[in-house]
Design an enzyme around this catalytic site. Structure first.
Site, PDB file in Angstrom:
ATOM      1  CG  ASP A  57      53.436  33.166 -39.763  1.00  0.00           C
ATOM      2  OD1 ASP A  57      53.073  33.980 -38.896  1.00  0.00           O
ATOM      3  OD2 ASP A  57      54.632  32.904 -39.987  1.00  0.00           O
TER       4      ASP A  57
ATOM      5  CG  HIS B 111      45.773  37.156 -33.619  1.00  0.00           C
ATOM      6  ND1 HIS B 111      46.623  36.410 -34.395  1.00  0.00           N
ATOM      7  CD2 HIS B 111      46.552  37.713 -32.643  1.00  0.00           C
ATOM      8  CE1 HIS B 111      47.867  36.505 -33.918  1.00  0.00           C
ATOM      9  NE2 HIS B 111      47.839  37.291 -32.863  1.00  0.00           N
TER      10      HIS B 111
ATOM     11  CG  ASN C 281      46.677  36.084 -38.038  1.00  0.00           C
ATOM     12  OD1 ASN C 281      46.430  35.890 -39.219  1.00  0.00           O
ATOM     13  ND2 ASN C 281      46.301  35.241 -37.087  1.00  0.00           N
TER      14      ASN C 281
ATOM     15  CG  LEU D 203      36.710  19.606 -43.398  1.00  0.00           C
ATOM     16  CD1 LEU D 203      37.840  19.181 -44.326  1.00  0.00           C
ATOM     17  CD2 LEU D 203      36.542  21.127 -43.451  1.00  0.00           C
TER      18      LEU D 203
ATOM     19  NE  ARG E 194      54.800  38.662 -40.702  1.00  0.00           N
ATOM     20  CZ  ARG E 194      55.194  37.518 -41.240  1.00  0.00           C
ATOM     21  NH1 ARG E 194      55.905  37.541 -42.348  1.00  0.00           N
ATOM     22  NH2 ARG E 194      54.884  36.372 -40.678  1.00  0.00           N
TER      23      ARG E 194
ATOM     24  CB  SER F 298      52.807  26.780 -31.298  1.00  0.00           C
ATOM     25  OG  SER F 298      53.514  27.864 -30.733  1.00  0.00           O
TER      26      SER F 298
ATOM     27  CD  GLU G  29      57.100  25.833 -29.097  1.00  0.00           C
ATOM     28  OE1 GLU G  29      56.240  25.691 -29.994  1.00  0.00           O
ATOM     29  OE2 GLU G  29      57.492  24.887 -28.396  1.00  0.00           O
TER      30      GLU G  29
END
Ligand code: FPP
Length: 253
Positions: free
Chosen positions: A32, A49, A34, A143, A36, A77, A79
């Site tokens: 979270d 972004h 990006n 990974l 700002r 998301s 949303e």
């Protein structure tokens, strides 16, 4: 002799020591801040972004080197479709951009790319890029870089409940067989361990519909650092904090 500890010298916190034995198996991150980050520089949100994408590369490399087994990144998301079209279009191009630049390196690092979320609703070009990366890395056993893309935990739970009800109706599952473990098997993360550590950047303290079932016993780490500024140093600090915790899973230590 193998070193059992890593030492990090950080500007703000001094030395940080983490133990190789206590590395979280699965780290999930809500990336979270990006927007700002861009606003602070008078840049358009998409510039944030774009910078955030570079952080994805750095943190994937660090997590892989530290021996993390699964890194789940909340990239879009269910949303996020409510955002302006220009921003959504840009976010939908990012996986392609990221993979076209970094897939060869990810393959070299033995990273396996996976995703959770509804792939079908993504634009075809995004689907193709993600599918291609998943296919090309399917045999890698390092990974797991798991993108949560068009992912929403409530939708995931609704789908799981529908599938459970169907299987009960069809006689494939009895009511008594519906347990915690059964529900987990119906989720998109059925093949993954639950996250040990959740990191959210940018100072927000909420889950935003992310892995609500899977995070039941996860340790949370919140930092004010905006995602584009998040670096290996911050990852190490999060792991150091995690390693100081006593995980009791509802029992006694
Ligand atoms: C939230 O910050 C961030 C997102 C909704 C998108 C996250 C995407 C990336 C970090 C890049 C993903 C890269 C790949 C490879 C898929 P925000 O825009 O809500 O920030 P704000 O709260 O400051 O406005």
């Amino acid at each position: 002799m193998a070193h059992k500890q890593w030492f990090w010298q950080t500007k703000n916190t001094g030395d940080v020591t983490i133990s190789k034995e206590g590395i979280p198996v699965h780290i999930a991150i809500i990336m979270d801040g990006n927007g700002r980050w861009a606003k602070k520089r008078a840049l358009p949100r998409i510039a944030g972004h774009n910078e955030g994408m570079k952080t994805v590369r750095e943190i994937t490399r660090s997590a892989s080197q530290l021996g993390v087994k699964v890194l789940t990144l909340y990239a879009f998301s269910t949303e996020n479709w409510k955002r302006p079209k220009l921003e959504v279009d840009f976010l939908m191009k990012l996986p392609e951009e990221f993979l076209s630049t970094f897939l060869p390196e990810l393959i070299e690092e033995n990273v396996r790319v996976e995703m959770i979320g509804d792939i079908e609703q993504l634009p075809k070009h995004t689907q193709r890029a993600v599918q291609n990366a998943m296919e090309q890395t399917a045999d890698n056993d390092g990974l797991i870089l798991n993108f949560a893309l068009n992912y929403g935990s409530r939708t995931e739970l609704v789908q799981a409940i529908r599938a459970v009800v169907k299987d009960v109706k069809d006689g494939a599952l009895s009511e008594q067989e519906i347990t915690d473990a059964t529900i987990s098997r119906y989720l998109m993360t059925s093949h993954l361990p639950e996250p040990d550590l959740l990191i959210r950047t940018s100072g927000e303290h909420r889950l935003s519909n992310f892995m609500l079932w899977q995070l039941a016993y996860t340790e949370f780490f919140f930092t004010d650092v905006l995602w584009p500024d998040f670096s290996e140093k911050h990852l190490i600090e999060a792991i150091a904090s995690y390693q100081k915790r006593s995980r009791r899973f509802g029992g006694l230590s």
